[in-house]
Write an enzyme that holds these catalytic residues in place. Structure first.
Site, PDB file in Angstrom:
ATOM      1  N   GLY A 243      42.060  54.941  63.654  1.00 32.71           N
ATOM      2  CA  GLY A 243      40.979  53.956  63.702  1.00 32.71           C
ATOM      3  C   GLY A 243      40.103  54.084  62.478  1.00 32.71           C
ATOM      4  O   GLY A 243      40.518  54.635  61.443  1.00 32.71           O
ATOM      5  N   SER A 244      38.875  53.603  62.602  1.00 32.58           N
ATOM      6  CA  SER A 244      37.983  53.569  61.447  1.00 32.58           C
ATOM      7  C   SER A 244      37.480  54.968  61.093  1.00 32.58           C
ATOM      8  O   SER A 244      37.439  55.867  61.944  1.00 32.58           O
ATOM      9  CB  SER A 244      36.793  52.662  61.760  1.00 32.58           C
ATOM     10  OG  SER A 244      36.145  53.144  62.917  1.00 32.58           O
ATOM     11  N   GLY A 248      36.340  57.954  63.564  1.00 28.85           N
ATOM     12  CA  GLY A 248      37.196  59.139  63.398  1.00 28.85           C
ATOM     13  C   GLY A 248      36.395  60.391  63.050  1.00 28.85           C
ATOM     14  O   GLY A 248      36.722  61.497  63.488  1.00 28.85           O
ATOM     15  N   GLU A 265      43.914  59.564  61.538  1.00 26.65           N
ATOM     16  CA  GLU A 265      44.517  58.541  60.657  1.00 26.65           C
ATOM     17  C   GLU A 265      43.482  57.432  60.522  1.00 26.65           C
ATOM     18  O   GLU A 265      43.402  56.547  61.363  1.00 26.65           O
ATOM     19  CB  GLU A 265      45.814  57.993  61.281  1.00 26.65           C
ATOM     20  CG  GLU A 265      46.914  59.021  61.456  1.00 26.65           C
ATOM     21  CD  GLU A 265      47.722  59.253  60.181  1.00 26.65           C
ATOM     22  OE1 GLU A 265      47.516  58.552  59.176  1.00 26.65           O
ATOM     23  OE2 GLU A 265      48.577  60.172  60.202  1.00 26.65           O
ATOM     24  N   CYS A 299      46.033  49.288  57.425  1.00 27.08           N
ATOM     25  CA  CYS A 299      45.252  50.373  56.818  1.00 27.08           C
ATOM     26  C   CYS A 299      45.685  50.554  55.367  1.00 27.08           C
ATOM     27  O   CYS A 299      44.932  51.051  54.541  1.00 27.08           O
ATOM     28  CB  CYS A 299      45.422  51.655  57.616  1.00 27.08           C
ATOM     29  SG  CYS A 299      47.142  52.065  57.899  1.00 27.08           S
TER      30      CYS A 299
END
Ligand code: NAD
Length: 511
Positions: A243-244, A248, A265, A299
């Site tokens: 995620g963001s 994160g 990630e 991403c």
């Protein structure tokens, strides 16, 4: 409800209904709030999902932990066989599942099918791994002793996923974790709940057919509250979070507080460097997909083009032409003529709009696009920006929309410096024909990203390598190479079969 429209009959093929249960702990039962799933292509409700209450999460964690005892006792190749069957079950449902991804997430059908294929590829990879999981033996300095490295499963793990790869990211984690002997509780994005229900039903069917407790792959649809509960839960030995960067970072700190393991990630701010000797035909092909494809919602989407001054004007002119060729192909992601679908939510459109306004305020030039498309759904124009400084806060921020910043560079060293100066470190690419420059790019003074490409776009990774990024991208690695180590714990076992005690380092203690 779109599910009632015969046009979307594939939803029924996946076992979905008008109202679905979003919690699976071996049984489908939920007591949390009802979530509506929207199609970003028209803003209409697809169907409803009853999400998890806090007690539902608790039941998932407990059921998963219980199921682990059975699962961990199966030999790894037997677990691999189950994962192989999951791959086959996904092959059977490839078309409807791809269609659902396209409908609920908004990416075009070939990319949606591609992401299910990625899960299938990881199942193949995991099957091989199940017969090759290593355990090394080291020579001991002591006679009659041996050192063995033994890898064991972690237990239950939590998998929290982002909206933009609603199938593949779960698959990367789940397939590898399963052969490693772990069980999982999956907390998907609250805006792609139907996909998570459909995927879990496929996995469940294989587990049930093989008489395995199906809570091995538990599901807990919910929002931030359920995510936070999972992150704080000491039973979740690993939290794999995609995620963001902002979320994160909080997740990483929380998991660290309880000395759990995390695999992060997070966001990217990926650049392509265009060297003076780049093959521009290759570059333009690659850059079009990397910048505008998936409506900028990967991403690994290219957010910055660092272009050598010798070819800067030519590249920007040709890229604008290429963008103008795809604008007429923005539309319903399920139609075969569409190349670019919508943004995922109204909030994403708002973030796009704000960024474009800010670009103008700060003196940047909108070379192409910049507008919201007036039609149903959440569509925006892919956008090219020039004229902003390389280190402006806008350029350094990930806006999850199709906006690319063109920046001029005098030489490759400056390109590498700009590539590395952002806080994220996910993907990067260099277009060049020069061998020495390629080796510089992949060396210690080259790109500082986890993914370092040459003459291909920044997006579209294969499962064989380890996927992930450095710095504010979180440092995690998933999929191939030795990423499996994230899902196991290592014991160094020393066995003495000599019949006498001999201390290491030749230490004498006592008589
Ligand atoms: P997000 O951070 O908003 O949400 C991700 C997940 O976290 C969702 O399931 C959400 O419900 C959950 N969540 C939110 N708050 C939480 C909390 N406090 N505790 C626990 N869980 C919480 O991200 P998004 O908008 O869904 O996805 C887009 C972002 O993900 C982009 O930044 C993108 O770059 C990144 N991404 C990274 C990768 C990668 O592999 N590096 C892959 C895909 C997406």
């Amino acid at each position: 409800y779109l599910i009632e429209d015969p046009k979307y009959s594939f939803l029924k093929d996946l076992g979905l209904e008008k109202t679905n249960v979003g919690v699976f702990n071996g049984k489908w039962q939920a007591n949390g709030k009802v979530i509506q799933s929207f199609s970003p292509a028209n803003g209409k409700v697809i169907a409803e999902i009853q999400g998890a209450s806090s007690a539902d999460y608790e039941s998932c964690a407990k059921a998963a932990e219980d199921a682990w005892h059975t699962w961990a006792e199966l030999p790894a190749p037997a677990r691999g066989e189950i994962v192989r069957q999951i791959g086959d079950a996904l092959r059977e449902k490839l078309q409807p599942l791809g269609q659902l991804v396209s409908l609920e997430m908004g990416k075009i059908l070939p990319e949606a099918i591609g992401e299910v294929v990625e899960y299938i590829h990881v199942c193949d990879l995991a099957l091989g791994l199940s017969r090759t999981l290593p355990g090394t033996m080291f020579p001991s300095e002591r006679p009659g002793h041996v050192l063995i490295e033994k890898w064991n499963p972690l237990g239950a793990i939590g998998i929290i996923t982002a909206f933009n790869f609603p199938v593949a990211v779960f698959g990367w984690n789940s397939a590898i974790a399963m052969v490693c002997g772990d069980v999982s509780v999956w907390k998907p994005s609250e805006t792609t709940p139907l996909i998570s229900v459909a995927v879990t039903k496929i996995v469940e069917s294989v587990l049930v057919k093989n008489n395995i407790p199906a809570a091995v792959a538990s599901l807990c649809v919910g929002g931030k509250d359920i995510g936070e509960q999972l992150v704080k839960d000491p039973r979740m030995k690993l939290v794999s979070f995609t995620g963001s960067t902002a979320v994160g970072q909080q997740v990483g700190v929380e998991v660290q507080k309880r000395f759990g393991r995390h695999l992060l990630e997070l966001g990217g701010n990926n650049a392509i460097i265009v060297n003076s000797d780049a093959n521009l035909d290759l570059l333009l092909n690659a850059a079009l997909f990397a910048c505008a494809g998936t409506a900028g919602q990967r991403c690994t989407t290219t957010r910055r083009l660092l272009i050598h001054k010798k070819v800067y004007n030519e590249v920007v002119t040709k890229l604008k032409k290429a963008f103008s060729g795809v604008v007429s192909k923005i539309g319903d992601p399920l139609l075969s003529e569409t190349l670019i679908g919508p943004l995922h939510t109204p909030a994403a459109v708002e973030a796009y709009k704000k960024t474009v306004e800010e670009v103008k305020k700060q003196g940047g030039t909108i070379e192409f696009g910049g507008k919201i498309i007036e039609r149903d759904g959440y569509f925006v124009e892919p956008t090219i920006v020039s004229g902003l400084p390389h280190d402006s806060p806008l350029v350094k921020t990930e806006c999850f929309a199709p906006i690319v910043y063109c920046l001029e560079i005098p030489d490759l060293d400056t390109g590498i410096k700009y590539n590395n100066e952002v806080e994220q470190g996910l993907s990067s690419s260099l277009f060049t024909e020069n061998l020495a420059d390629i080796f510089k790019w992949m060396g210690p003074h080259g790109s500082d990203c986890g993914i370092v490409n040459v003459n291909i776009p920044t997006n579209g990774a294969e499962v064989g390598g380890a996927f992930g990024g450095e710095k504010a991208t979180g440092g995690g690695r998933e999929c191939g190479s030795d990423s499996w180590k994230n899902y196991m714990r290592r014991s160094t076992v020393t066995i003495n079969y000599s019949g006498t005690i001999k201390l290491a380092q030749n230490i004498k203690f006592g008589d």
